[in-house]
Design a protein around this motif. Structure first.
Motif, mmCIF file in Angstrom:
data_model
loop_
_atom_site.group_PDB
_atom_site.id
_atom_site.type_symbol
_atom_site.label_atom_id
_atom_site.label_comp_id
_atom_site.label_asym_id
_atom_site.label_seq_id
_atom_site.Cartn_x
_atom_site.Cartn_y
_atom_site.Cartn_z
ATOM 1 N N MET A 1 0.832 -1.172 0.000
ATOM 2 C CA MET A 1 0.000 0.000 0.000
ATOM 3 C C MET A 1 0.881 1.242 0.000
ATOM 4 S SD MET A 1 -3.021 0.679 2.633
ATOM 5 C CE MET A 1 -4.296 1.745 2.211
ATOM 6 N N ARG A 2 0.493 2.180 -0.824
ATOM 7 C CA ARG A 2 1.267 3.396 -0.985
ATOM 8 C C ARG A 2 0.898 4.428 0.079
ATOM 9 N NH1 ARG A 2 0.562 6.805 -6.260
ATOM 10 N NH2 ARG A 2 1.230 8.688 -5.271
ATOM 11 N N LYS A 3 1.883 5.065 0.642
ATOM 12 C CA LYS A 3 1.661 6.066 1.681
ATOM 13 C C LYS A 3 1.402 7.435 1.039
ATOM 14 C CE LYS A 3 3.747 7.744 5.914
ATOM 15 N NZ LYS A 3 4.909 7.695 6.787
ATOM 16 N N VAL A 4 0.326 8.088 1.453
ATOM 17 C CA VAL A 4 -0.028 9.397 0.921
ATOM 18 C C VAL A 4 0.568 10.465 1.843
ATOM 19 C CG1 VAL A 4 -1.931 10.959 0.379
ATOM 20 C CG2 VAL A 4 -2.176 8.510 -0.057
ATOM 21 N N THR A 5 1.252 11.404 1.233
ATOM 22 C CA THR A 5 1.849 12.494 2.001
ATOM 23 C C THR A 5 1.053 13.758 1.765
ATOM 24 O OG1 THR A 5 4.030 11.498 1.708
ATOM 25 C CG2 THR A 5 3.962 13.811 2.370
ATOM 26 N N ILE A 6 0.655 14.368 2.858
ATOM 27 C CA ILE A 6 -0.075 15.625 2.776
ATOM 28 C C ILE A 6 0.923 16.751 2.973
ATOM 29 C CG2 ILE A 6 -1.792 17.082 3.897
ATOM 30 C CD1 ILE A 6 -3.274 14.557 4.706
ATOM 31 N N LYS A 7 0.871 17.713 2.055
ATOM 32 C CA LYS A 7 1.719 18.883 2.188
ATOM 33 C C LYS A 7 0.907 19.949 2.903
ATOM 34 C CE LYS A 7 4.400 17.871 -1.898
ATOM 35 N NZ LYS A 7 4.834 18.329 -3.210
ATOM 36 N N PHE A 8 1.234 20.133 4.168
ATOM 37 C CA PHE A 8 0.450 21.050 4.978
ATOM 38 C C PHE A 8 0.580 22.497 4.525
ATOM 39 C CE2 PHE A 8 0.830 17.398 7.880
ATOM 40 C CZ PHE A 8 -0.521 17.138 8.025
ATOM 41 N N GLN A 9 1.672 22.844 3.884
ATOM 42 C CA GLN A 9 1.792 24.200 3.343
ATOM 43 C C GLN A 9 0.765 24.411 2.237
ATOM 44 O OE1 GLN A 9 3.567 26.868 4.471
ATOM 45 N NE2 GLN A 9 2.248 27.908 3.001
ATOM 46 N N ASP A 10 0.554 23.384 1.411
ATOM 47 C CA ASP A 10 -0.470 23.482 0.367
ATOM 48 C C ASP A 10 -1.867 23.622 0.981
ATOM 49 O OD1 ASP A 10 1.541 23.204 -1.501
ATOM 50 O OD2 ASP A 10 1.115 21.094 -1.927
ATOM 51 N N VAL A 11 -2.124 22.873 2.037
ATOM 52 C CA VAL A 11 -3.414 22.959 2.723
ATOM 53 C C VAL A 11 -3.600 24.360 3.307
ATOM 54 C CG1 VAL A 11 -4.759 22.112 4.690
ATOM 55 C CG2 VAL A 11 -3.515 20.495 3.245
ATOM 56 N N ALA A 12 -2.564 24.870 3.955
ATOM 57 C CA ALA A 12 -2.643 26.203 4.554
ATOM 58 C C ALA A 12 -2.877 27.270 3.493
ATOM 59 C CB ALA A 12 -1.374 26.500 5.338
ATOM 60 N N THR A 13 -2.208 27.147 2.371
ATOM 61 C CA THR A 13 -2.372 28.102 1.273
ATOM 62 C C THR A 13 -3.788 28.050 0.719
ATOM 63 O OG1 THR A 13 -0.040 27.952 0.701
ATOM 64 C CG2 THR A 13 -1.525 28.768 -1.016
ATOM 65 N N GLU A 14 -4.307 26.870 0.514
ATOM 66 C CA GLU A 14 -5.657 26.711 -0.018
ATOM 67 C C GLU A 14 -6.708 27.244 0.957
ATOM 68 O OE1 GLU A 14 -8.458 23.373 -2.213
ATOM 69 O OE2 GLU A 14 -6.431 22.825 -1.576
ATOM 70 N N LEU A 15 -6.532 26.967 2.233
ATOM 71 C CA LEU A 15 -7.461 27.490 3.231
ATOM 72 C C LEU A 15 -7.438 29.014 3.276
ATOM 73 C CD1 LEU A 15 -6.973 24.941 6.145
ATOM 74 C CD2 LEU A 15 -9.040 25.288 4.772
ATOM 75 N N ALA A 16 -6.271 29.608 3.144
ATOM 76 C CA ALA A 16 -6.159 31.070 3.119
ATOM 77 C C ALA A 16 -6.905 31.639 1.914
ATOM 78 C CB ALA A 16 -4.700 31.496 3.100
ATOM 79 N N GLN A 17 -6.793 30.986 0.769
ATOM 80 C CA GLN A 17 -7.507 31.432 -0.426
ATOM 81 C C GLN A 17 -9.018 31.328 -0.242
ATOM 82 O OE1 GLN A 17 -5.755 28.793 -3.293
ATOM 83 N NE2 GLN A 17 -4.078 30.200 -3.797
ATOM 84 N N ILE A 18 -9.456 30.233 0.338
ATOM 85 C CA ILE A 18 -10.886 30.028 0.583
ATOM 86 C C ILE A 18 -11.408 31.092 1.549
ATOM 87 C CG2 ILE A 18 -12.566 28.492 1.695
ATOM 88 C CD1 ILE A 18 -10.852 26.148 0.511
ATOM 89 N N ASN A 19 -10.660 31.356 2.601
ATOM 90 C CA ASN A 19 -11.082 32.371 3.571
ATOM 91 C C ASN A 19 -11.157 33.753 2.946
ATOM 92 O OD1 ASN A 19 -11.584 30.774 5.838
ATOM 93 N ND2 ASN A 19 -9.424 30.731 6.386
ATOM 94 N N THR A 20 -10.229 34.072 2.048
ATOM 95 C CA THR A 20 -10.248 35.354 1.358
ATOM 96 C C THR A 20 -11.496 35.469 0.485
ATOM 97 O OG1 THR A 20 -7.845 35.528 1.383
ATOM 98 C CG2 THR A 20 -9.001 36.840 -0.265
#
Length: 105
Positions: A1-20
């Motif tokens: 099974m392949r391990k999925v890596t979450i890039k938290f910087q990408d998540v933070a950037t996307e959340l900032a865009q959504i909030n804006t």
């Protein structure tokens, strides 16, 4: 099974865009409220003593509105219910609220 890596910087950037985007929509909606229901918007700002709080309150799901937002009530023609809740929140005299409702229609 392949391990999925979450890039938290990408998540933070996307959340900032959504909030804006959300902040922009909330501000435009309140601007429209100020034009279409000026007395309601004014009374809400006075009751909450802050325009930014009023902007957020209009978008918040309220238990007093059965989980709906004030905008949803306005869309359903239930402005009186919104007025009643604003009157309960602040020092909005019932006489002023009643005359303001008549002026809005």
């Amino acid at each position: 099974m392949r391990k999925v890596t979450i890039k938290f910087q990408d998540v933070a950037t996307e959340l900032a865009q959504i909030n804006t985007l959300r902040d922009d929509v909330m501000e435009r909606a309140f601007g429209a409220l100020e034009k279409q229901h000026a007395s309601l918007a004014t009374m809400l700002v006075q009751s909450l003593r802050d325009r930014d709080r009023a902007v957020r309150w209009m978008c918040r799901h309220q238990s007093a509105f059965d989980g709906r937002t004030a905008y949803e009530l306005l869309a359903d023609g239930e402005a009186d219910t919104v007025w009643d809740e604003i009157a309960l929140m602040g020092d909005a005299p019932a006489v002023a609220r009643s005359s303001a409702v008549r002026m809005a229609y």
